[in-house]
Design a protein around this motif. Sequence first.
Motif, PDB file in Angstrom:
ATOM      1  N   ASN B  30      40.238  38.569  46.465  1.00  0.00           N
ATOM      2  CA  ASN B  30      38.814  38.717  47.515  1.00  0.00           C
ATOM      3  C   ASN B  30      37.572  38.670  45.971  1.00  0.00           C
ATOM      4  O   ASN B  30      36.511  39.349  46.117  1.00  0.00           O
ATOM      5  N   GLY B  31      37.878  38.007  44.966  1.00  0.00           N
ATOM      6  CA  GLY B  31      36.801  38.210  43.967  1.00  0.00           C
ATOM      7  C   GLY B  31      37.524  38.419  42.267  1.00  0.00           C
ATOM      8  O   GLY B  31      38.381  38.352  42.083  1.00  0.00           O
ATOM      9  N   LEU B  32      36.598  37.474  40.983  1.00  0.00           N
ATOM     10  CA  LEU B  32      37.527  37.419  40.012  1.00  0.00           C
ATOM     11  C   LEU B  32      36.062  37.804  39.503  1.00  0.00           C
ATOM     12  O   LEU B  32      34.626  37.658  39.567  1.00  0.00           O
ATOM     13  N   PHE B  33      35.786  38.946  38.768  1.00  0.00           N
ATOM     14  CA  PHE B  33      34.985  39.764  37.558  1.00  0.00           C
ATOM     15  C   PHE B  33      35.350  39.604  36.002  1.00  0.00           C
ATOM     16  O   PHE B  33      36.725  39.290  36.212  1.00  0.00           O
ATOM     17  N   TRP B  34      33.943  39.215  35.146  1.00  0.00           N
ATOM     18  CA  TRP B  34      34.765  38.994  33.976  1.00  0.00           C
ATOM     19  C   TRP B  34      33.332  40.071  33.375  1.00  0.00           C
ATOM     20  O   TRP B  34      32.068  40.492  33.794  1.00  0.00           O
ATOM     21  N   TYR B  48      30.843  37.536  38.457  1.00  0.00           N
ATOM     22  CA  TYR B  48      31.349  37.802  39.757  1.00  0.00           C
ATOM     23  C   TYR B  48      31.736  35.889  40.235  1.00  0.00           C
ATOM     24  O   TYR B  48      30.552  35.836  40.622  1.00  0.00           O
ATOM     25  N   ASN B  49      33.233  35.797  41.023  1.00  0.00           N
ATOM     26  CA  ASN B  49      33.013  34.706  41.223  1.00  0.00           C
ATOM     27  C   ASN B  49      33.584  34.799  42.613  1.00  0.00           C
ATOM     28  O   ASN B  49      34.963  35.432  42.265  1.00  0.00           O
ATOM     29  N   VAL B  50      33.518  34.507  43.948  1.00  0.00           N
ATOM     30  CA  VAL B  50      34.108  34.648  44.733  1.00  0.00           C
ATOM     31  C   VAL B  50      34.294  33.383  45.504  1.00  0.00           C
ATOM     32  O   VAL B  50      35.570  32.757  46.941  1.00  0.00           O
ATOM     33  N   THR B  91      39.845  40.924  41.978  1.00  0.00           N
ATOM     34  CA  THR B  91      40.402  42.079  43.542  1.00  0.00           C
ATOM     35  C   THR B  91      41.399  41.314  43.921  1.00  0.00           C
ATOM     36  O   THR B  91      41.252  40.290  45.085  1.00  0.00           O
ATOM     37  N   ASP B  92      42.128  42.102  44.731  1.00  0.00           N
ATOM     38  CA  ASP B  92      43.320  41.878  45.567  1.00  0.00           C
ATOM     39  C   ASP B  92      43.031  42.237  47.103  1.00  0.00           C
ATOM     40  O   ASP B  92      42.138  42.840  46.950  1.00  0.00           O
ATOM     41  N   GLN B  96      41.889  46.840  45.169  1.00  0.00           N
ATOM     42  CA  GLN B  96      41.962  46.876  43.853  1.00  0.00           C
ATOM     43  C   GLN B  96      41.929  46.078  42.623  1.00  0.00           C
ATOM     44  O   GLN B  96      41.941  44.855  43.289  1.00  0.00           O
ATOM     45  N   LEU B  97      40.472  46.258  41.143  1.00  0.00           N
ATOM     46  CA  LEU B  97      40.618  45.262  40.270  1.00  0.00           C
ATOM     47  C   LEU B  97      42.029  44.996  39.730  1.00  0.00           C
ATOM     48  O   LEU B  97      42.761  46.340  39.392  1.00  0.00           O
ATOM     49  N   ILE B  98      42.968  44.545  39.295  1.00  0.00           N
ATOM     50  CA  ILE B  98      43.856  44.022  38.579  1.00  0.00           C
ATOM     51  C   ILE B  98      42.771  43.750  37.380  1.00  0.00           C
ATOM     52  O   ILE B  98      42.341  42.405  36.988  1.00  0.00           O
TER      53      ILE B  98
END
Lengths: 112, 109
Positions: B30-34, B48-50, B91-92, B96-98
């Motif tokens: 559900n998205g990737l954060f740096w 943030y990339n989704v 975001t899984d 929740q952020l992994i």
Amino acid sequence: IAGITQAPTSQILAAGRRMTLRCTQDMRHNAMYWYRQDLGLGLRLIHYSNTAGTTGKGEVPDGYSVSRANTDDFPLTLASAVPSQTSVYFCASSDSGFNEQFFGPGTRLTVL
Amino acid sequence: GQNIDQPTEMTATEGAIVQINCTYQTSGFNGLFWYQQHAGEAPTFLSYNVLDGLEEKGRFSSFLSRSKGYSYLLLKELQMKDSASYLCAVTDSNYQLIWGAGTKLIIKP
């Protein structure tokens, strides 16, 4: 206050003692989180709360408990501290699971 | 299981460009954060990339390929203040952020 605060900044604790780490945010965020950060392991989620009155377990919840009586506060309690709980603890908040998380400055806890 | 891989440490020269890679295997996406984290400080949000593609924000850009489970953070015109750890997080399916363990970036003059 502006943002998210944590107290204490650091603490040395004897094993077996009870300890509560405090976290307060003033951004009216729905979700709050507690992480621990250990060298080489990255951030690991302990407990979270999606909204006031609800809490959930994260990846490493054993030995920790939380409560979320209102929107602003999310305390983390170690009922009986053990040396393996020595870590840096970060509290974070976000508007929702889709949004970026804002982090507090952290609490450095040492359990002897 | 869920897994996020990033290099442990990278070194680059002031003024240069560096690319920090991140690969992930998670239950849902559900998205990737740096995030950037200076030593002794809290992580701060960078990007943030989704959707697939490149997101540019000043000297920093982030790329995502969902089919490959891959992202990178590109830092241009490196400055000494860019010396920090860079954390990749996904975001899984449970929102929740992994978190990856982070890449320590060392900038040399």
